[in-house]
Design a protein around this motif. Structure first.
Motif, PDB file in Angstrom:
ATOM      1  N   SER A  20       0.813  -1.120   0.156  1.00 42.20           N
ATOM      2  CA  SER A  20       0.105   0.001  -0.063  1.00 42.20           C
ATOM      3  C   SER A  20       0.782   1.249  -0.034  1.00 42.20           C
ATOM      4  O   SER A  20       0.431   2.289  -0.708  1.00 42.20           O
ATOM      5  N   ARG A  24       1.522   4.403  -2.949  1.00 43.99           N
ATOM      6  CA  ARG A  24       1.251   5.667  -2.451  1.00 43.99           C
ATOM      7  C   ARG A  24       2.421   6.581  -2.794  1.00 43.99           C
ATOM      8  O   ARG A  24       2.346   7.567  -3.424  1.00 43.99           O
ATOM      9  N   SER A 161     -13.295   2.459   2.634  1.00 40.15           N
ATOM     10  CA  SER A 161     -12.136   2.004   1.600  1.00 40.15           C
ATOM     11  C   SER A 161     -10.905   2.879   1.631  1.00 40.15           C
ATOM     12  O   SER A 161     -11.447   4.159   1.317  1.00 40.15           O
ATOM     13  N   ALA A 162      -9.948   2.518   1.811  1.00 45.53           N
ATOM     14  CA  ALA A 162      -8.601   3.572   1.762  1.00 45.53           C
ATOM     15  C   ALA A 162      -8.465   3.764   0.217  1.00 45.53           C
ATOM     16  O   ALA A 162      -7.930   4.608   0.128  1.00 45.53           O
ATOM     17  N   GLN A 163      -8.755   2.895  -0.568  1.00 44.73           N
ATOM     18  CA  GLN A 163      -8.583   3.072  -1.952  1.00 44.73           C
ATOM     19  C   GLN A 163      -9.216   4.271  -2.418  1.00 44.73           C
ATOM     20  O   GLN A 163      -8.916   5.015  -3.191  1.00 44.73           O
ATOM     21  N   ARG A 188      -7.155   2.361   6.432  1.00 42.22           N
ATOM     22  CA  ARG A 188      -5.750   2.686   6.488  1.00 42.22           C
ATOM     23  C   ARG A 188      -5.310   3.812   5.954  1.00 42.22           C
ATOM     24  O   ARG A 188      -6.123   4.346   5.162  1.00 42.22           O
ATOM     25  N   ASP A 306      -7.253  -7.384   4.870  1.00 39.01           N
ATOM     26  CA  ASP A 306      -6.362  -8.475   4.170  1.00 39.01           C
ATOM     27  C   ASP A 306      -6.005  -9.470   4.878  1.00 39.01           C
ATOM     28  O   ASP A 306      -5.548 -10.526   4.563  1.00 39.01           O
ATOM     29  N   LYS A 333     -12.851  -8.455  -3.402  1.00 37.90           N
ATOM     30  CA  LYS A 333     -11.306  -8.455  -3.426  1.00 37.90           C
ATOM     31  C   LYS A 333     -10.759  -9.224  -4.477  1.00 37.90           C
ATOM     32  O   LYS A 333     -11.520  -9.396  -5.557  1.00 37.90           O
TER      33      LYS A 333
HETATM   34  C1  S3P Z   1      -5.487  -0.951   0.161  1.00 37.71           C
HETATM   35  C2  S3P Z   1      -6.881  -1.070   0.874  1.00 37.71           C
HETATM   36  C3  S3P Z   1      -7.731  -1.834   1.019  1.00 37.71           C
HETATM   37  C4  S3P Z   1      -7.037  -3.498   0.869  1.00 37.71           C
HETATM   38  C5  S3P Z   1      -6.186  -3.568  -0.239  1.00 37.71           C
HETATM   39  C6  S3P Z   1      -5.234  -2.437  -0.249  1.00 37.71           C
HETATM   40  C7  S3P Z   1      -4.974  -0.037  -0.171  1.00 37.71           C
HETATM   41  O1  S3P Z   1      -8.881  -1.938  -0.066  1.00 37.71           O
HETATM   42  O2  S3P Z   1      -7.780  -4.425   0.790  1.00 37.71           O
HETATM   43  O3  S3P Z   1      -5.327  -4.740  -0.424  1.00 37.71           O
HETATM   44  O4  S3P Z   1      -3.651   0.247  -0.480  1.00 37.71           O
HETATM   45  O5  S3P Z   1      -5.503   1.210   0.062  1.00 37.71           O
HETATM   46  P1  S3P Z   1     -10.191  -1.197   0.479  1.00 37.71           P
HETATM   47  O6  S3P Z   1      -9.574  -0.117   1.363  1.00 37.71           O
HETATM   48  O7  S3P Z   1     -10.762  -0.757  -0.811  1.00 37.71           O
HETATM   49  O8  S3P Z   1     -10.892  -2.015   1.143  1.00 37.71           O
END
Ligand code: S3P
Length: 417
Positions: A20, A24, A161-163, A188, A306, A333
């Protein structure tokens, strides 16, 4: 690949750099004012896709002696669609990144990524002004972006969701005013943590304020991936004759819910030598443990997202029942991970019940089995650990581990005695 049960587990292991954080840092470096240096980046399938994406729009990328050097030379429109492979983070953060640039681009992915939802990022990013189109009304890849028309917006997300959060923050830093993003449960926070250091974002509980800014040139080092370390933690705790040290592991608390779950289950685990360098990191010491079942519910899910396949495996080695609920995100996922966990463990003779949003697993003996990991790196690695601690396993597609952990099987061999 045939994996035999291990007699004993001993020694020390250094897991690969965080996936991750590497994604970034690559995007931030390509957004920055000048050349940036990233020490100890993860060079695995997923992060190579992100490097390829930033190269495709004009970044110069050099890799030498474990260091990446990145500089956006001259923004240029890609002449072909950009391939994101299996990588959700490349696609979602990539849509945020491409939104900032005054150009037309198209991204696409493999079969698994093409079935994963993208409307969750397209919706907030559209509020910031860029124009998207794509399959199923831009819910699925391939998706096109006409970027560079960035406004500002206040967005409240329904998914933790961190993404999604990171895609929005990346785009909003090029906005015409302050934007805000609110998430239902903290996911996250690597993106905000890094940008906070430059005063670009301000965190107010679950709300993040984003100021339009240019990231200054930076140097950073990527810590070890907690999610990769979690496979060795599980090996150490579940194997009946194990003592293991795992070095230089990222310990950001938005990622380490798994440690709280382990402690509740009675695992023998110690955190040692904690330090900080943008992100906290340290060493983990684990030993064979007698585990008790536990419940993992909604609030805890983003911080263990995860590691849920491993929580299922811990449940197999624990006395009583282990329950995971509120985890329907797992179905979106790299595979439908609830289905994959249930089917893999059932094949190994485990009693596990599937719910729409999780599962309930009972402590039981593991039988040997032939396992198809559903093209999912984390399912393949979980099955390998199950085989080592139980009665062996035959994996049909071991190479999927290269998505996040190319040296996984070599590292396993280092600690088998
Ligand atoms: C991640 C966020 C998580 C995680 C993925 C990596 C990231 O997904 O499951 O493996 O790097 O932001 P989500 O936040 O979309 O659930």
């Amino acid at each position: 690949m045939k994996i035999q049960p291990a007699k004993s587990i001993r020694g020390e292991i250094k897991v690969p750099p965080d996936k991750s954080i590497t994604h970034r840092m690559i995007f931030f470096a390509a957004m920055a004012k000048d050349r940036c240096e990233i020490e100890n980046p993860l060079m695995a399938d997923d992060t190579l896709r992100t490097l390829d994406l930033v190269k495709n729009v004009g970044s110069d990328v050099e890799y030498n002696k474990g260091k990446l050097s990145i500089r956006m030379e001259k923004i240029s429109e890609p002449i072909s669609p950009i391939f994101c492979g299996n990588s959700g983070t490349t696609a979602r953060l990539g849509l945020g990144f491409l939104s900032r640039l005054p150009l037309f681009s198209v991204i696409y992915g493999d079969e698994s990524l093409s079935s994963r939802p993208m409307d969750r990022v397209v919706e907030p990013l559209s509020l910031l002004g860029s124009i998207f189109d794509g399959r199923n009304e831009a819910s699925n890849l391939p998706i096109s972006v006409r970027g560079g028309i960035v406004k500002h917006a206040n967005y409240r997300s329904k998914v933790a969701s961190a993404q999604v959060k990171s895609a929005f923050i990346i785009a909003a830093t090029a906005g015409d005013g302050v934007s805000t993003y609110t998430e239902p449960i903290t996911s996250r926070d690597h993106t905000e943590r890094f940008l906070n250091a430059f005063g670009i974002t301000i965190k107010k509980g679950n709300l993040i304020e984003i100021k339009p800014s240019i990231i200054p040139s930076f140097k950073s080092r990527v810590v070890g991936d907690f999610s990769s370390a979690a496979f060795f933690v599980t090996l150490g705790v579940c194997h009946r004759n194990a003592i293991l040290d795992i070095k230089d592991v990222g310990l950001n608390e938005t990622r380490t819910g798994f440690l709280n779950v382990l402690k509740r289950m009675g695992a023998k685990i110690e955190i040692r030598n904690v330090k900080n360098d943008f992100e906290p990191y340290g060493d983990l010491h684990v030993e064979s443990s007698n585990l008790e079942g536990t419940e993992v519910l909604d609030e805890e899910i983003p911080s263990v997202i995860d590691e849920i396949p491993l929580i299922a495996l811990l449940g197999v080695f624990a006395k009583g029942r282990t329950v995971v609920r509120g985890a329907s995100e797992l179905r979106k996922k790299e595979s439908d991970r609830i289905k994959a966990i249930v089917s893999v463990l059932s094949k190994m003779g485990v009693h596990i019940e599937e719910f729409e949003d999780g599962f309930e697993v009972e402590g039981s003996k593991l039988e040997g089995a032939k396992i198809d990991p559903y093209g999912d790196h984390r399912i393949a690695m979980m099955a390998a650990i199950a085989g080592l601690c139980g009665n062996g396993v035959e994996l049909t597609d071991p190479k999927v581990v290269s998505i996040s952990y190319p040296s996984f099987f070599e590292d396993l061999e280092k600690v088998e005695r």
